[in-house]
Design an enzyme around this catalytic site. Structure first.
Site, PDB file in Angstrom:
ATOM      1  N   CYS A   1       0.811  -1.230   0.000  1.00  0.00           N
ATOM      2  CA  CYS A   1       0.000   0.000   0.000  1.00  0.00           C
ATOM      3  C   CYS A   1       0.844   1.279   0.000  1.00  0.00           C
ATOM      4  O   CYS A   1       0.313   2.363  -0.220  1.00  0.00           O
ATOM      5  CB  CYS A   1      -0.956  -0.001   1.181  1.00  0.00           C
ATOM      6  SG  CYS A   1      -2.009  -1.449   1.231  1.00  0.00           S
TER       7      CYS A   1
ATOM      8  N   ASN B   1     -10.031   0.174   1.055  1.00  0.00           N
ATOM      9  CA  ASN B   1      -8.578   0.207   0.930  1.00  0.00           C
ATOM     10  C   ASN B   1      -8.199  -0.324  -0.454  1.00  0.00           C
ATOM     11  O   ASN B   1      -8.359  -1.509  -0.726  1.00  0.00           O
ATOM     12  CB  ASN B   1      -7.968  -0.651   2.039  1.00  0.00           C
ATOM     13  CG  ASN B   1      -6.448  -0.688   1.985  1.00  0.00           C
ATOM     14  OD1 ASN B   1      -5.833  -0.331   0.983  1.00  0.00           O
ATOM     15  ND2 ASN B   1      -5.836  -1.150   3.063  1.00  0.00           N
TER      16      ASN B   1
ATOM     17  N   HIS C   1      -2.493   7.091   3.083  1.00  0.00           N
ATOM     18  CA  HIS C   1      -3.036   5.809   2.623  1.00  0.00           C
ATOM     19  C   HIS C   1      -4.385   5.579   3.293  1.00  0.00           C
ATOM     20  O   HIS C   1      -4.553   5.837   4.486  1.00  0.00           O
ATOM     21  CB  HIS C   1      -2.071   4.678   2.954  1.00  0.00           C
ATOM     22  CG  HIS C   1      -2.663   3.331   2.692  1.00  0.00           C
ATOM     23  ND1 HIS C   1      -3.307   3.028   1.504  1.00  0.00           N
ATOM     24  CD2 HIS C   1      -2.752   2.213   3.463  1.00  0.00           C
ATOM     25  CE1 HIS C   1      -3.755   1.785   1.561  1.00  0.00           C
ATOM     26  NE2 HIS C   1      -3.437   1.267   2.738  1.00  0.00           N
TER      27      HIS C   1
HETATM   28  N1  COA Z   1     -17.951  -7.394  11.696  1.00  0.00           N
HETATM   29  C1  COA Z   1     -18.487  -7.458  12.920  1.00  0.00           C
HETATM   30  N2  COA Z   1     -17.759  -7.725  14.037  1.00  0.00           N
HETATM   31  C2  COA Z   1     -16.442  -7.959  13.881  1.00  0.00           C
HETATM   32  C3  COA Z   1     -15.836  -7.913  12.610  1.00  0.00           C
HETATM   33  C4  COA Z   1     -16.637  -7.631  11.499  1.00  0.00           C
HETATM   34  N3  COA Z   1     -16.134  -7.562  10.241  1.00  0.00           N
HETATM   35  N4  COA Z   1     -14.521  -8.169  12.760  1.00  0.00           N
HETATM   36  C5  COA Z   1     -14.309  -8.364  14.069  1.00  0.00           C
HETATM   37  N5  COA Z   1     -15.469  -8.246  14.750  1.00  0.00           N
HETATM   38  C6  COA Z   1     -15.675  -8.356  16.183  1.00  0.00           C
HETATM   39  C7  COA Z   1     -14.613  -9.199  16.860  1.00  0.00           C
HETATM   40  O1  COA Z   1     -14.936 -10.564  16.833  1.00  0.00           O
HETATM   41  C8  COA Z   1     -14.612  -8.620  18.243  1.00  0.00           C
HETATM   42  O2  COA Z   1     -15.703  -9.154  18.961  1.00  0.00           O
HETATM   43  P1  COA Z   1     -15.539  -9.500  20.532  1.00  0.00           P
HETATM   44  O3  COA Z   1     -15.259  -8.177  21.205  1.00  0.00           O
HETATM   45  O4  COA Z   1     -16.868 -10.085  20.867  1.00  0.00           O
HETATM   46  O5  COA Z   1     -14.399 -10.450  20.591  1.00  0.00           O
HETATM   47  C9  COA Z   1     -14.894  -7.145  18.030  1.00  0.00           C
HETATM   48  O6  COA Z   1     -15.557  -7.066  16.752  1.00  0.00           O
HETATM   49  C10 COA Z   1     -13.643  -6.283  18.010  1.00  0.00           C
HETATM   50  O7  COA Z   1     -12.675  -6.918  17.174  1.00  0.00           O
HETATM   51  P2  COA Z   1     -11.272  -6.247  16.888  1.00  0.00           P
HETATM   52  O8  COA Z   1     -10.470  -7.166  16.015  1.00  0.00           O
HETATM   53  O9  COA Z   1     -10.670  -5.791  18.183  1.00  0.00           O
HETATM   54  O10 COA Z   1     -11.733  -4.969  16.058  1.00  0.00           O
HETATM   55  P3  COA Z   1     -10.882  -3.719  15.687  1.00  0.00           P
HETATM   56  O11 COA Z   1     -11.454  -2.532  16.298  1.00  0.00           O
HETATM   57  O12 COA Z   1      -9.405  -3.946  15.842  1.00  0.00           O
HETATM   58  O13 COA Z   1     -11.183  -3.605  14.120  1.00  0.00           O
HETATM   59  C11 COA Z   1     -10.034  -3.996  12.055  1.00  0.00           C
HETATM   60  C12 COA Z   1     -10.749  -4.638  13.246  1.00  0.00           C
HETATM   61  C13 COA Z   1      -9.547  -5.073  11.117  1.00  0.00           C
HETATM   62  C14 COA Z   1     -11.024  -3.094  11.328  1.00  0.00           C
HETATM   63  C15 COA Z   1      -8.859  -3.117  12.601  1.00  0.00           C
HETATM   64  O14 COA Z   1      -8.063  -3.885  13.475  1.00  0.00           O
HETATM   65  C16 COA Z   1      -7.985  -2.607  11.486  1.00  0.00           C
HETATM   66  O15 COA Z   1      -8.389  -1.788  10.685  1.00  0.00           O
HETATM   67  N6  COA Z   1      -6.720  -3.059  11.446  1.00  0.00           N
HETATM   68  C17 COA Z   1      -5.798  -2.622  10.393  1.00  0.00           C
HETATM   69  C18 COA Z   1      -6.114  -3.326   9.114  1.00  0.00           C
HETATM   70  C19 COA Z   1      -5.502  -2.658   7.926  1.00  0.00           C
HETATM   71  O16 COA Z   1      -5.486  -1.465   7.820  1.00  0.00           O
HETATM   72  N7  COA Z   1      -4.970  -3.465   6.981  1.00  0.00           N
HETATM   73  C20 COA Z   1      -4.416  -2.972   5.770  1.00  0.00           C
HETATM   74  C21 COA Z   1      -3.131  -2.309   6.014  1.00  0.00           C
HETATM   75  S1  COA Z   1      -2.512  -1.605   4.529  1.00  0.00           S
END
Ligand code: COA
Length: 329
Positions: free
Chosen positions: A117, A271, A241
């Site tokens: 990215c 993204n 980004h």
């Molecule tokens: N829909 C609904 N619920 C979801 C979910 C989805 N797509 N994905 C995860 N959950 C749930 C989890 O199971 C968790 O539930 P729990 O509290 O009962 O265990 C809760 O939501 C929180 O999960 P978590 O993984 O802590 O969420 P988060 O706030 O970290 O968000 C991402 C997840 C992936 C959106 C976030 O971590 C992120 O953006 N990370 C970077 C990813 C990225 O940018 N990648 C590309 C880089 S170039």
């Protein structure tokens, strides 16, 4: 930390263009494909929809043609085409070769650059290197068709990614040009946080990527600001980004730059990896958010984990740059 050396021949961006496939996948569409919901995706990422379909070469050709038309340059005028992509259409040859042919660029080197990215910002810096070494014009395209490596039934990754392309024409000038400072970074020890095997789909430790991304973006941007000899307060527009609005917000917090100064397209595109920075740049320029003399900060980060930043003093007019020009202030 390297910086643009005094006296290096510089460049200005004289044209830009974008391409997005017609097909849209909304958060609501995803609700029937995985265990998720629209509200959760909006709250946790800022994304509402993403585009899917198309090919890397096809989207690149569309965006590249628009950039060439805006710059008013013909097929003989481009010396190099750099296509930043992490999703080439084939293993061999580079998708840049297909794009060169489709655009009819007659006397031009063409190669792909994969820095995930961060790719388009890596390509922007490398294009300036080619121009410093004598190239007249470089077409810098960022394109990804992430739908080919995304499992839209996996809620860990399937909510985030989409397809798109953005392009810019860089034109050599006599003086220092737009680029004031830059930073290229890589944190290979973190590569397992986000990867796809050849023929496989994206695997991601979301929280780990989030945590590292905020720090990487802030550190890389700080390096570029230092290299440019300017401060965060001097920046008019940030083109980050587009991965997650919370990542952008947290990293800008660290830099002390208000979120309102950022160009944001991720709500409509998700993204798009290498395409996200040029898509956000084009929208800001088309909306007239930048005036002559304003400073733009580009910040990319991605799998690798890679990061890249650049500080540019905006002027779309190559004639304004001379040996006494804006870059020498
Ligand atoms: N829909 C609904 N619920 C979801 C979910 C989805 N797509 N994905 C995860 N959950 C749930 C989890 O199971 C968790 O539930 P729990 O509290 O009962 O265990 C809760 O939501 C929180 O999960 P978590 O993984 O802590 O969420 P988060 O706030 O970290 O968000 C991402 C997840 C992936 C959106 C976030 O971590 C992120 O953006 N990370 C970077 C990813 C990225 O940018 N990648 C590309 C880089 S170039």
């Amino acid at each position: 930390m390297p910086s643009t050396p005094p006296g290096a021949r510089g460049a200005v961006i004289t044209g830009w263009g974008v391409a997005l496939p017609d097909k849209i996948l909304t958060n609501v569409d995803l609700e029937s494909m995985m265990d998720t919901d629209d509200e959760w995706i909006r709250d946790r990422t800022g994304i509402v929809q993403r585009h899917v379909g198309g090919t890397t070469a096809g989207l690149s050709t569309e965006a590249g043609r628009a950039a060439l038309d805006m710059a008013g340059v013909g097929p003989d005028d481009i010396d190099a085409l750099i296509l930043a992509t992490t999703t080439p259409d084939r293993a061999v040859p580079a998708s840049a070769s297909t794009v060169q042919d489709q655009l009819g660029l007659t006397s031009c080197g063409a190669f792909d650059l994969n820095a995930a990215c961060s790719g388009w910002v890596y390509a922007l810096v490398n294009a300036h290197g080619l121009i410093a070494m004598g190239a007249r014009r470089v077409l810098v395209i960022g394109t990804d068709t992430l739908d080919r490596i995304t499992d839209y039934h996996d809620r860990n990754t399937g909510i985030l990614f989409g397809n798109g392309s953005g392009a810019a024409v860089l034109e050599a000038v006599d003086g220092g040009g737009q680029l004031l400072g830059w930073d290229l970074d890589s944190l290979g020890e973190a590569e397992s946080a986000l990867y796809a095997e050849i023929g496989g789909v994206l695997q991601m430790e979301g929280r780990e990527v989030f945590r590292r991304a905020v720090r990487l973006m802030a550190d890389s941007a700080t390096n570029a600001l230092t290299s440019a000899g300017v401060s965060a307060d001097d920046i008019t527009l940030v083109v980050p980004h587009q991965a997650n609005i919370r990542i952008i917000s947290a990293s800008l917090d660290r830099l002390g730059i208000p979120l309102e100064r950022a160009s944001i397209v991720l709500d409509r595109t998700g993204n798009t990896s290498s395409a996200s920075v040029p898509l956000a740049l084009a929208e800001a320029l088309d909306e007239g958010r930048v005036s002559d003399g304003d400073l733009i900060l580009f910040v990319g980060f991605g799998a690798g984990m890679s990061a890249a930043s650049a500080v540019v003093r905006w002027s779309p007019n190559a004639a304004e740059f001379t040996d006494d020009g804006a870059n020498d202030e």
